[in-house]
Design an enzyme around this catalytic site. Structure first.
Site, mmCIF file in Angstrom:
data_model
loop_
_atom_site.group_PDB
_atom_site.id
_atom_site.type_symbol
_atom_site.label_atom_id
_atom_site.label_comp_id
_atom_site.label_asym_id
_atom_site.label_seq_id
_atom_site.Cartn_x
_atom_site.Cartn_y
_atom_site.Cartn_z
ATOM 1 N N ARG A 62 8.826 1.911 31.617
ATOM 2 C CA ARG A 62 7.936 1.329 30.596
ATOM 3 C C ARG A 62 6.609 2.081 30.464
ATOM 4 O O ARG A 62 5.646 1.544 29.961
ATOM 5 C CB ARG A 62 7.692 -0.167 30.862
ATOM 6 C CG ARG A 62 8.962 -1.018 30.782
ATOM 7 C CD ARG A 62 8.637 -2.498 30.810
ATOM 8 N NE ARG A 62 9.835 -3.298 30.631
ATOM 9 C CZ ARG A 62 10.610 -3.730 31.606
ATOM 10 N NH1 ARG A 62 10.282 -3.445 32.873
ATOM 11 N NH2 ARG A 62 11.678 -4.445 31.362
ATOM 12 N N LYS A 81 0.998 11.177 19.798
ATOM 13 C CA LYS A 81 2.296 10.892 19.184
ATOM 14 C C LYS A 81 3.404 11.548 20.007
ATOM 15 O O LYS A 81 3.273 12.689 20.440
ATOM 16 C CB LYS A 81 2.354 11.451 17.766
ATOM 17 C CG LYS A 81 1.742 10.582 16.691
ATOM 18 C CD LYS A 81 2.045 11.204 15.338
ATOM 19 C CE LYS A 81 1.524 10.383 14.198
ATOM 20 N NZ LYS A 81 1.858 11.006 12.895
ATOM 21 N N LYS A 136 -8.701 17.544 14.165
ATOM 22 C CA LYS A 136 -7.747 16.493 14.505
ATOM 23 C C LYS A 136 -8.370 15.436 15.409
ATOM 24 O O LYS A 136 -8.092 14.239 15.257
ATOM 25 C CB LYS A 136 -6.499 17.086 15.168
ATOM 26 C CG LYS A 136 -5.403 16.046 15.366
ATOM 27 C CD LYS A 136 -4.054 16.649 15.637
ATOM 28 C CE LYS A 136 -2.986 15.562 15.679
ATOM 29 N NZ LYS A 136 -1.632 16.122 15.938
ATOM 30 N N ARG A 143 -5.702 8.825 9.552
ATOM 31 C CA ARG A 143 -4.830 9.764 10.248
ATOM 32 C C ARG A 143 -3.705 10.279 9.356
ATOM 33 O O ARG A 143 -3.132 11.345 9.607
ATOM 34 C CB ARG A 143 -4.255 9.106 11.509
ATOM 35 C CG ARG A 143 -3.442 10.068 12.367
ATOM 36 C CD ARG A 143 -3.188 9.513 13.749
ATOM 37 N NE ARG A 143 -2.380 10.430 14.541
ATOM 38 C CZ ARG A 143 -2.222 10.358 15.845
ATOM 39 N NH1 ARG A 143 -2.830 9.406 16.532
ATOM 40 N NH2 ARG A 143 -1.466 11.215 16.495
ATOM 41 N N HIS A 190 3.571 17.880 5.134
ATOM 42 C CA HIS A 190 4.674 17.406 5.968
ATOM 43 C C HIS A 190 5.773 16.687 5.191
ATOM 44 O O HIS A 190 6.925 16.677 5.635
ATOM 45 C CB HIS A 190 4.146 16.496 7.086
ATOM 46 C CG HIS A 190 3.493 17.249 8.198
ATOM 47 N ND1 HIS A 190 2.363 18.018 8.013
ATOM 48 C CD2 HIS A 190 3.814 17.368 9.506
ATOM 49 C CE1 HIS A 190 2.018 18.561 9.169
ATOM 50 N NE2 HIS A 190 2.874 18.189 10.084
ATOM 51 N N HIS A 246 8.931 18.439 6.348
ATOM 52 C CA HIS A 246 9.952 17.778 7.153
ATOM 53 C C HIS A 246 11.286 17.748 6.413
ATOM 54 O O HIS A 246 12.351 17.855 7.033
ATOM 55 C CB HIS A 246 9.524 16.351 7.500
ATOM 56 C CG HIS A 246 8.545 16.281 8.628
ATOM 57 N ND1 HIS A 246 7.946 15.100 9.028
ATOM 58 C CD2 HIS A 246 8.051 17.232 9.449
ATOM 59 C CE1 HIS A 246 7.131 15.350 10.043
ATOM 60 N NE2 HIS A 246 7.182 16.634 10.313
ATOM 61 N N HIS A 305 8.358 25.059 12.465
ATOM 62 C CA HIS A 305 7.707 23.873 11.908
ATOM 63 C C HIS A 305 6.505 24.271 11.056
ATOM 64 O O HIS A 305 6.306 23.751 9.951
ATOM 65 C CB HIS A 305 7.261 22.946 13.033
ATOM 66 C CG HIS A 305 6.485 21.761 12.564
ATOM 67 N ND1 HIS A 305 7.046 20.743 11.822
ATOM 68 C CD2 HIS A 305 5.170 21.429 12.714
ATOM 69 C CE1 HIS A 305 6.124 19.838 11.538
ATOM 70 N NE2 HIS A 305 4.979 20.234 12.065
#
Length: 358
Positions: free
Chosen positions: A118, A140, A224, A238, A245, A249, A262
């Protein structure tokens, strides 16, 4: 070693260290932040080979835990294998993962740390320019799903980030350009002088001049860090970090995460977003042309061999979309972007077409 900045993440905070040979200070950083706790190295076979001597100088508990190189690390199968390694070593909640690698490794190791028992602590030691300017910052974590990129993940901030720019000397041209494009994105979002610097110092970046790269990392991290500290969980400000993206993506998914970095995908996604911004009269054509040219200068390769229809199908699973709204970040000028929530399918089609045109 003094931190370059401290990032606020809700009620928590963590330092970011940036410098040449910063990896040598990982143990002292650990002792200061986490105390005397067992640290477990998670890396990839490629990084383990390239940085063998540097990694041996740092005391870790046991042999390195290895994840596959590249995007293959970001699968549930890889996470399950890593968790098995942690269990077999008896790693407890006081254990700390030291994630040494690029963005994919950091995403995967961070995700594993967020779900193992956890949640256990993680320190990110990003080894690519892309990871240093972007993915290691913000907390993230994610793995991919065949239907889309980063669809499974969590917010799990590290207890520290150590960006050793010495690693950048061994990057391939593709990896270097990938990170430079993410830094360029940060400039368009919130730092005109960073954009100018990358535009003017393209040759210095290409030659891997570490002093220049350290400045680029610092400036991109500052952009950032400011955004993440103001909006830890992507509820508002944010979202600006997603410039490029939406289509980027989609390109990666359409190409099955192969054959394009990327950063390059995001760069072409920026070109697509710029086209929509011009069509909406949000962005001057001349400014759009300048951004597009900077993207092309950093990525001299051919536009991605993807299909518009495949890209649009991938965007249907974009986690930024919700409530029937299609969301895209559009620039109004270099250093100023806005979040637009009423993007039409026709505009997405335009963005994908322009991105593939290069």
């Amino acid at each position: 070693m003094e931190p370059y900045t401290v990032i606020r993440h809700g009620h928590a905070s963590y330092p970011v260290f940036i410098g040449k040979d910063a990896l040598a200070d990982v143990r002292s950083v650990m002792d200061d932040i986490a105390g005397i706790r067992p640290a477990y190295l998670v890396t990839t076979p490629q990084v383990a080979r390239i940085a063998a001597e540097r990694l041996e100088a740092v005391a870790f508990a046991g042999e390195p835990l290895l994840l596959p190189d590249g995007e293959q690390a970001k699968s549930l199968a890889s996470i399950e294998e890593l968790a098995g390694g942690l269990i077999s070593r008896g790693v407890r909640r006081d254990g700390v993962l030291i994630a040494v690698g690029g963005g994919a490794l950091g995403d995967a190791a961070g995700f594993a740390a967020s779900v193992y028992l956890r949640g256990i602590d993680v320190v990110h030691v990003p080894t690519t320019l892309l990871a240093q300017v972007d993915s290691s910052i913000g907390g993230k974590t994610a793995v991919n799903h065949p239907m889309g990129k980063n669809l499974l993940g969590s917010f799990h901030p590290p207890i520290a980030v150590i960006a050793d720019v010495g690693f950048l000397d061994s990057l391939s041209e593709q990896e270097l350009c990938s990170g430079a494009l993410e830094a360029l994105k940060a400039g368009v979002i919130g730092d005109t002088s960073l954009f100018d610097l990358i535009e003017l110092e393209r040759d210095s970046i290409s030659r891997r001049q570490l002093e220049m790269l350290e400045v680029v990392v610092q400036r991109a991290v500052a952009v950032k860090a400011g955004i993440v500290s103001a909006d830890a969980r992507e509820s508002d400000q944010r979202r600006l970090l997603n410039y490029g993206h939406t289509i980027g993506h989609g390109i990666e998914a359409a190409m099955n995460y192969e054959g394009i970095t990327h950063g390059a995908a995001v760069g072409y996604g920026m070109i697509g977003a710029n086209a929509v911004a011009v069509a909406r009269s949000l962005l001057d054509k001349g400014v759009a042309a300048r951004i597009d040219e900077a993207v092309r200068d950093l990525h001299a390769g051919d536009p991605p061999p993807a299909d518009v229809a495949d890209i649009l199908r991938a965007t249907e699973h974009d986690k930024k979309f919700g409530g029937g709204k299609r969301v895209m970040v559009l620039p109004r000028d270099i250093g100023h972007c806005v979040v637009v929530e009423d993007i039409s399918r026709e505009e997405l089609h335009l963005a994908a077409e322009r991105a593939l045109a290069g």
